[in-house]
Enzyme design. Structure first.
Site, PDB file in Angstrom:
ATOM      1  N   ASP A  21      23.214 -57.704  23.654  1.00 56.98           N
ATOM      2  CA  ASP A  21      24.694 -57.194  24.545  1.00 56.98           C
ATOM      3  C   ASP A  21      25.168 -58.583  24.979  1.00 56.98           C
ATOM      4  O   ASP A  21      24.592 -59.028  25.991  1.00 56.98           O
ATOM      5  CB  ASP A  21      24.454 -56.090  25.466  1.00 56.98           C
ATOM      6  CG  ASP A  21      25.873 -55.637  25.619  1.00 56.98           C
ATOM      7  OD1 ASP A  21      26.927 -56.088  25.219  1.00 56.98           O
ATOM      8  OD2 ASP A  21      25.739 -54.826  26.626  1.00 56.98           O
ATOM      9  N   ASP A  40      30.439 -57.629  19.951  1.00 55.65           N
ATOM     10  CA  ASP A  40      29.363 -58.318  20.952  1.00 55.65           C
ATOM     11  C   ASP A  40      28.206 -57.595  21.225  1.00 55.65           C
ATOM     12  O   ASP A  40      27.291 -57.965  22.393  1.00 55.65           O
ATOM     13  CB  ASP A  40      30.209 -58.270  22.412  1.00 55.65           C
ATOM     14  CG  ASP A  40      30.775 -56.896  22.797  1.00 55.65           C
ATOM     15  OD1 ASP A  40      30.748 -55.942  22.115  1.00 55.65           O
ATOM     16  OD2 ASP A  40      31.000 -56.682  24.143  1.00 55.65           O
ATOM     17  N   GLU A  41      27.839 -56.693  20.463  1.00 59.01           N
ATOM     18  CA  GLU A  41      26.648 -56.043  20.569  1.00 59.01           C
ATOM     19  C   GLU A  41      25.907 -55.471  19.429  1.00 59.01           C
ATOM     20  O   GLU A  41      26.741 -55.248  18.349  1.00 59.01           O
ATOM     21  CB  GLU A  41      26.240 -54.759  21.454  1.00 59.01           C
ATOM     22  CG  GLU A  41      27.210 -53.678  21.063  1.00 59.01           C
ATOM     23  CD  GLU A  41      27.073 -52.576  22.273  1.00 59.01           C
ATOM     24  OE1 GLU A  41      26.073 -52.254  22.601  1.00 59.01           O
ATOM     25  OE2 GLU A  41      28.296 -51.866  22.608  1.00 59.01           O
TER      26      GLU A  41
END
Length: 367
Positions: free
Chosen positions: A22, A116-117
């Site tokens: 993350d 983003d993860e």
């Protein structure tokens, strides 16, 4: 007894090694990286001081309680020095591609959840590194070296626990939940902290006297299924630290949606249209953050007596803006008005998706 139940009970299933990566305050961190004047300052990506919603907040802004999806005017009230910047999704997507290339150096089995993860299954990995903790450390170090950004990681034996673990040492840290501590870790967890359990479901659990993972574990499968439908089985097992969902490489998402159950039933068009706005915002934020677009808008309506209807409209070209998404969703609502009975839930989804860039025994393995 099913084969999966027997595997759970006998320990025959192979233990997986799952990493959840993350990025730390991703959009805001990119903006601070690219503009030194913004570093160390409270920053909100998206919205403005007068209108809109916050898409992301820097850690400096989070200290004031500023969060993503918060109305901009509320964020500004909580943090008078808050700086708003326009999102640059093409830049975020380019950085995300760099990060995914780093994932691919270690495993072919990774499942991006957003820019983003992502989940990574490193049970078998390309570089034959025996410990998932070492892989996570190497990935985070290379992300920092190549992008100038920090990432946090959670390492565990399933997706549910890996996701929880990545929140434990943020920012720029990592945490391991081993098979030995997994069930106990969930036991002490507040229901509101369970990934996938939102405010409405949390309230329902609490109304039933269920507040923690241990409280869920103390319920029978029959009780949970009766009160939460198909999700009851999922809650039953994750309260025991069990999550058999695989990491799905190249997963194709079929739709993007958001819905909300009201605290009181509604009937008036203006009230229902107002309730649609945050749902439209949520769907469009996902579209912007992933570069996904779709051609079919669907309105879901659940009435006070639990009858559900859906109404859809498809267009020839993908929905290209939030304004268009709102126009189509409100149009579907308006077409059905007036309703014969009051409404307890509304939902909006977008389907027929494509990427904007496109043409159209449990082994005791060390973690």
């Amino acid at each position: 007894m099913s084969s999966s139940d027997r595997a759970r009970n006998s320990g025959e299933a192979r233990q997986r090694k799952i990493i959840h990566i993350d990025m730390d305050a991703f959009y805001a961190s990119v903006e601070q990286r690219d503009n030194p004047d913004l570093r160390g300052k409270p920053l909100a990506v998206g919205g403005s001081a007068e209108r809109g919603v916050v898409a992301a907040a820097s850690y400096e802004a989070r200290k004031f309680g500023v969060r993503s999806a918060m109305p901009s005017i509320t964020a500004k009230r909580q943090c008078p020095d808050l700086i708003f910047v326009k999102p640059r999704f093409e830049v975020y997507k380019a950085v995300s591609r760099q990060i995914r290339d780093i994932f691919a150096e270690h495993t072919k089995v990774f499942e991006p959840l957003s820019l983003d993860e992502a989940y990574l299954d490193v049970t078998e990995n390309i570089q034959n590194i025996p410990l998932a903790t070492e892989i996570a450390t190497a990935i985070r170090a290379k992300i920092l070296a190549e992008t100038g950004l920090t990432a946090s990681a959670g390492i565990s034996y399933n997706k549910f626990l890996a996701k929880l673990a990545s929140d434990q040492r943020k920012p720029n840290g990592q945490f391991v939940i081993t098979p030995k501590i997994g069930p106990g870790f969930v036991e002490d967890l507040s229901v509101a902290k369970f990934h996938g359990i939102g405010p409405a479901t949390t309230a329902k659990f609490n109304a039933l006297g269920i507040f923690t993972g241990l409280d869920i574990r103390n319920q029978s499968l029959e009780f949970l299924s009766a009160n939460f439908g198909k999700s009851g089985t999922y809650y039953y097992w994750i309260s025991r630290g069990v999550d058999e969902r695989p990491v799905r490489a190249n997963r194709v998402r079929k739709s993007i949606g958001a819905e909300n159950t009201f605290s009181a039933d509604l009937a008036a068009f203006d009230a229902l249209a107002a309730e649609l706005q945050p749902l439209i915002d949520k769907v469009w934020r996902h579209c912007e953050s992933t570069g996904t677009r779709g051609r079919t808008v669907t309105l879901k309506v659940k009435f006070f007596d639990f009858e559900i209807i859906t109404r859809s409209r498809s267009i020839s070209a993908p929905v290209s803006s939030r304004v268009d998404l709102e126009r189509l969703a409100i149009g579907l609502l308006l077409h059905e008005m007036p309703f014969r009975k009051s409404v307890r839930l509304l939902g909006v989804s977008l389907s027929a998706l494509h990427d904007q860039d496109q043409a159209g025994p449990q082994l005791d393995l060390p973690i």
